[in-house]
Design a protein around this motif. Structure first.
Motif, PDB file in Angstrom:
ATOM      1  N   GLU A  16     -33.803 -24.097  21.276  1.00 58.96           N
ATOM      2  CA  GLU A  16     -35.055 -24.163  22.015  1.00 58.96           C
ATOM      3  C   GLU A  16     -36.231 -23.781  21.105  1.00 58.96           C
ATOM      4  O   GLU A  16     -37.266 -24.422  21.119  1.00 58.96           O
ATOM      5  N   LEU A  17     -36.046 -22.751  20.317  1.00 59.20           N
ATOM      6  CA  LEU A  17     -37.100 -22.338  19.399  1.00 59.20           C
ATOM      7  C   LEU A  17     -37.392 -23.422  18.372  1.00 59.20           C
ATOM      8  O   LEU A  17     -38.533 -23.648  18.005  1.00 59.20           O
ATOM      9  N   MET A  18     -36.372 -24.097  17.903  1.00 57.73           N
ATOM     10  CA  MET A  18     -36.550 -25.111  16.870  1.00 57.73           C
ATOM     11  C   MET A  18     -37.382 -26.281  17.367  1.00 57.73           C
ATOM     12  O   MET A  18     -38.045 -26.941  16.586  1.00 57.73           O
ATOM     13  N   THR A  19     -37.393 -26.521  18.657  1.00 54.81           N
ATOM     14  CA  THR A  19     -38.224 -27.607  19.185  1.00 54.81           C
ATOM     15  C   THR A  19     -39.696 -27.188  19.219  1.00 54.81           C
ATOM     16  O   THR A  19     -40.575 -28.022  19.164  1.00 54.81           O
ATOM     17  N   GLU A  20     -39.965 -25.880  19.290  1.00 57.27           N
ATOM     18  CA  GLU A  20     -41.339 -25.391  19.359  1.00 57.27           C
ATOM     19  C   GLU A  20     -41.911 -25.007  17.990  1.00 57.27           C
ATOM     20  O   GLU A  20     -43.091 -25.035  17.785  1.00 57.27           O
ATOM     21  N   CYS A  21     -41.047 -24.609  17.040  1.00 56.47           N
ATOM     22  CA  CYS A  21     -41.503 -24.086  15.762  1.00 56.47           C
ATOM     23  C   CYS A  21     -40.947 -24.911  14.608  1.00 56.47           C
ATOM     24  O   CYS A  21     -39.950 -25.591  14.751  1.00 56.47           O
ATOM     25  N   ALA A  41     -50.749 -26.519  12.081  1.00 59.69           N
ATOM     26  CA  ALA A  41     -51.996 -26.394  12.839  1.00 59.69           C
ATOM     27  C   ALA A  41     -51.857 -26.993  14.236  1.00 59.69           C
ATOM     28  O   ALA A  41     -52.431 -26.477  15.196  1.00 59.69           O
ATOM     29  N   THR A  42     -51.101 -28.058  14.357  1.00 58.23           N
ATOM     30  CA  THR A  42     -50.891 -28.685  15.667  1.00 58.23           C
ATOM     31  C   THR A  42     -50.250 -27.699  16.637  1.00 58.23           C
ATOM     32  O   THR A  42     -50.675 -27.591  17.792  1.00 58.23           O
ATOM     33  N   ASN A  43     -49.228 -26.981  16.178  1.00 57.93           N
ATOM     34  CA  ASN A  43     -48.571 -25.985  17.034  1.00 57.93           C
ATOM     35  C   ASN A  43     -49.507 -24.823  17.350  1.00 57.93           C
ATOM     36  O   ASN A  43     -49.519 -24.305  18.464  1.00 57.93           O
ATOM     37  N   VAL A  44     -50.298 -24.425  16.366  1.00 59.67           N
ATOM     38  CA  VAL A  44     -51.254 -23.333  16.581  1.00 59.67           C
ATOM     39  C   VAL A  44     -52.277 -23.749  17.636  1.00 59.67           C
ATOM     40  O   VAL A  44     -52.614 -22.968  18.530  1.00 59.67           O
ATOM     41  N   TRP A  48     -52.867 -21.729  21.216  1.00 57.32           N
ATOM     42  CA  TRP A  48     -53.968 -20.955  20.668  1.00 57.32           C
ATOM     43  C   TRP A  48     -54.019 -19.516  21.188  1.00 57.32           C
ATOM     44  O   TRP A  48     -54.110 -18.568  20.404  1.00 57.32           O
ATOM     45  N   SER A  49     -53.956 -19.300  22.484  1.00 56.69           N
ATOM     46  CA  SER A  49     -54.032 -17.943  23.038  1.00 56.69           C
ATOM     47  C   SER A  49     -52.877 -17.078  22.565  1.00 56.69           C
ATOM     48  O   SER A  49     -53.066 -15.913  22.201  1.00 56.69           O
ATOM     49  N   THR A  50     -51.702 -17.639  22.548  1.00 57.29           N
ATOM     50  CA  THR A  50     -50.521 -16.907  22.095  1.00 57.29           C
ATOM     51  C   THR A  50     -50.646 -16.536  20.626  1.00 57.29           C
ATOM     52  O   THR A  50     -50.337 -15.412  20.222  1.00 57.29           O
ATOM     53  N   VAL A  51     -51.114 -17.477  19.818  1.00 51.86           N
ATOM     54  CA  VAL A  51     -51.290 -17.219  18.389  1.00 51.86           C
ATOM     55  C   VAL A  51     -52.349 -16.135  18.182  1.00 51.86           C
ATOM     56  O   VAL A  51     -52.155 -15.210  17.392  1.00 51.86           O
ATOM     57  N   CYS A  52     -53.461 -16.225  18.899  1.00 52.98           N
ATOM     58  CA  CYS A  52     -54.513 -15.200  18.781  1.00 52.98           C
ATOM     59  C   CYS A  52     -53.975 -13.824  19.147  1.00 52.98           C
ATOM     60  O   CYS A  52     -54.206 -12.846  18.431  1.00 52.98           O
ATOM     61  N   ASP A  53     -53.247 -13.729  20.255  1.00 51.20           N
ATOM     62  CA  ASP A  53     -52.651 -12.454  20.657  1.00 51.20           C
ATOM     63  C   ASP A  53     -51.706 -11.927  19.585  1.00 51.20           C
ATOM     64  O   ASP A  53     -51.700 -10.741  19.271  1.00 51.20           O
ATOM     65  N   SER A  54     -50.917 -12.815  19.010  1.00 50.92           N
ATOM     66  CA  SER A  54     -49.971 -12.427  17.973  1.00 50.92           C
ATOM     67  C   SER A  54     -50.700 -11.912  16.729  1.00 50.92           C
ATOM     68  O   SER A  54     -50.311 -10.908  16.137  1.00 50.92           O
ATOM     69  N   ILE A  56     -53.743 -10.618  16.605  1.00 50.48           N
ATOM     70  CA  ILE A  56     -54.439  -9.372  16.933  1.00 50.48           C
ATOM     71  C   ILE A  56     -53.471  -8.202  17.057  1.00 50.48           C
ATOM     72  O   ILE A  56     -53.730  -7.110  16.570  1.00 50.48           O
ATOM     73  N   HIS A  57     -52.315  -8.433  17.679  1.00 50.40           N
ATOM     74  CA  HIS A  57     -51.409  -7.330  17.991  1.00 50.40           C
ATOM     75  C   HIS A  57     -50.183  -7.236  17.094  1.00 50.40           C
ATOM     76  O   HIS A  57     -49.498  -6.210  17.104  1.00 50.40           O
ATOM     77  N   ASP A  58     -49.883  -8.299  16.330  1.00 50.90           N
ATOM     78  CA  ASP A  58     -48.646  -8.298  15.562  1.00 50.90           C
ATOM     79  C   ASP A  58     -48.915  -8.387  14.065  1.00 50.90           C
ATOM     80  O   ASP A  58     -48.852  -7.393  13.356  1.00 50.90           O
ATOM     81  N   LYS A  59     -49.251  -9.574  13.583  1.00 55.54           N
ATOM     82  CA  LYS A  59     -49.462  -9.760  12.145  1.00 55.54           C
ATOM     83  C   LYS A  59     -50.269 -11.027  11.889  1.00 55.54           C
ATOM     84  O   LYS A  59     -50.371 -11.900  12.753  1.00 55.54           O
ATOM     85  N   PRO A  60     -50.832 -11.143  10.686  1.00 56.27           N
ATOM     86  CA  PRO A  60     -51.571 -12.368  10.336  1.00 56.27           C
ATOM     87  C   PRO A  60     -50.648 -13.584  10.309  1.00 56.27           C
ATOM     88  O   PRO A  60     -49.425 -13.450  10.232  1.00 56.27           O
ATOM     89  N   LYS A  61     -51.253 -14.756  10.355  1.00 54.42           N
ATOM     90  CA  LYS A  61     -50.495 -16.017  10.325  1.00 54.42           C
ATOM     91  C   LYS A  61     -50.963 -16.864   9.148  1.00 54.42           C
ATOM     92  O   LYS A  61     -52.142 -16.888   8.821  1.00 54.42           O
ATOM     93  N   PHE A  62     -50.018 -17.562   8.554  1.00 54.44           N
ATOM     94  CA  PHE A  62     -50.323 -18.592   7.572  1.00 54.44           C
ATOM     95  C   PHE A  62     -50.249 -19.919   8.296  1.00 54.44           C
ATOM     96  O   PHE A  62     -49.279 -20.188   9.007  1.00 54.44           O
ATOM     97  N   ILE A  63     -51.274 -20.736   8.144  1.00 53.13           N
ATOM     98  CA  ILE A  63     -51.372 -21.997   8.881  1.00 53.13           C
ATOM     99  C   ILE A  63     -51.596 -23.134   7.896  1.00 53.13           C
ATOM    100  O   ILE A  63     -52.351 -22.985   6.934  1.00 53.13           O
ATOM    101  N   LYS A  64     -50.946 -24.250   8.175  1.00 54.41           N
ATOM    102  CA  LYS A  64     -51.096 -25.421   7.315  1.00 54.41           C
ATOM    103  C   LYS A  64     -51.561 -26.605   8.141  1.00 54.41           C
ATOM    104  O   LYS A  64     -51.005 -26.899   9.189  1.00 54.41           O
ATOM    105  N   ARG A  65     -52.606 -27.257   7.645  1.00 57.24           N
ATOM    106  CA  ARG A  65     -53.095 -28.492   8.244  1.00 57.24           C
ATOM    107  C   ARG A  65     -53.112 -29.527   7.129  1.00 57.24           C
ATOM    108  O   ARG A  65     -53.934 -29.448   6.224  1.00 57.24           O
ATOM    109  N   THR A  66     -52.225 -30.462   7.208  1.00 60.61           N
ATOM    110  CA  THR A  66     -51.989 -31.451   6.146  1.00 60.61           C
ATOM    111  C   THR A  66     -51.820 -30.716   4.815  1.00 60.61           C
ATOM    112  O   THR A  66     -50.883 -29.975   4.647  1.00 60.61           O
TER     113      THR A  66
END
Length: 176
Positions: A16-21, A41-44, A48-54, A56-66
């Motif tokens: 299930e996770l592999m279909t989302e990430c 970036a598409t998944n982010v 968006w709200s979940t990523v922002c919460d993560s 703010i409360h968990d750790k930074p994210k590395f994001i790739k767009r093309t």
């Protein structure tokens, strides 16, 4: 038997996770280490709200767009990273008794009747320069003599308080 069910449950959860990430597996150096933790970036955008919460409360994210790669962080984490960058100035006592401070990291000089006033004036100049730099970021960040200002600019913008910034300036006595 119970152990088998636990493993099966875990496998379903992973599917299930592999279909989302997107997962990157290290395969002998073909991908850089950061690529393994990049989020698309598409998944982010979709989450968006979940990523922002993560972030703010968990750790930074590395994001790739093309081909573009970016880092998304909260200001607290950025402040921690920028702690290593200190504002230092050379202090000169003028003939009239006023104090002149010359900032080492950025070519800024300010004067005041007292050291405290000079610090506050210099802090105001740092903030003003930082705002101008940010507003003209494409120009300033590509200028060879100003590119090194980037961490100081973001540190000042995050602090956003002249008194606090002035108190942080480390002064060394200069020779007149």
């Amino acid at each position: 038997m119970n152990l088998f069910h636990t493993i099966k449950c875990t496998q379903v959860t992973l599917l299930e996770l592999m279909t989302e990430c997107t997962f990157y597996f290290y395969n002998g150096g073909e991908k850089e280490m950061v690529d393994m933790i990049m989020e698309k970036a598409t998944n982010v955008r979709k989450m968006w709200s979940t990523v922002c919460d993560s972030v703010i409360h968990d750790k930074p994210k590395f994001i790739k767009r093309t081909r573009d790669k970016m880092w998304f962080s909260n200001l607290e984490t950025m402040s921690e990273i920028l702690q290593a960058y200190q504002f230092t100035a050379v202090k000169y006592i003028e003939a009239d008794g006023s104090v002149t401070l010359s900032l080492n990291e950025i070519d800024l000089v300010e004067n005041g009747a007292t050291e405290k006033e000079a610090r506050l004036n210099l802090a105001d100049s740092i903030l003003e320069y930082s705002l101008n730099y940010y507003n003209e970021y494409d120009l300033y960040s590509h200028s060879p003599n100003r590119k090194k200002h980037i961490p100081y600019i973001f540190k000042a913008l995050i602090i956003d308080n002249s008194e606090e910034l002035g108190d942080m300036i480390q002064c060394q006595d200069g020779k007149n």
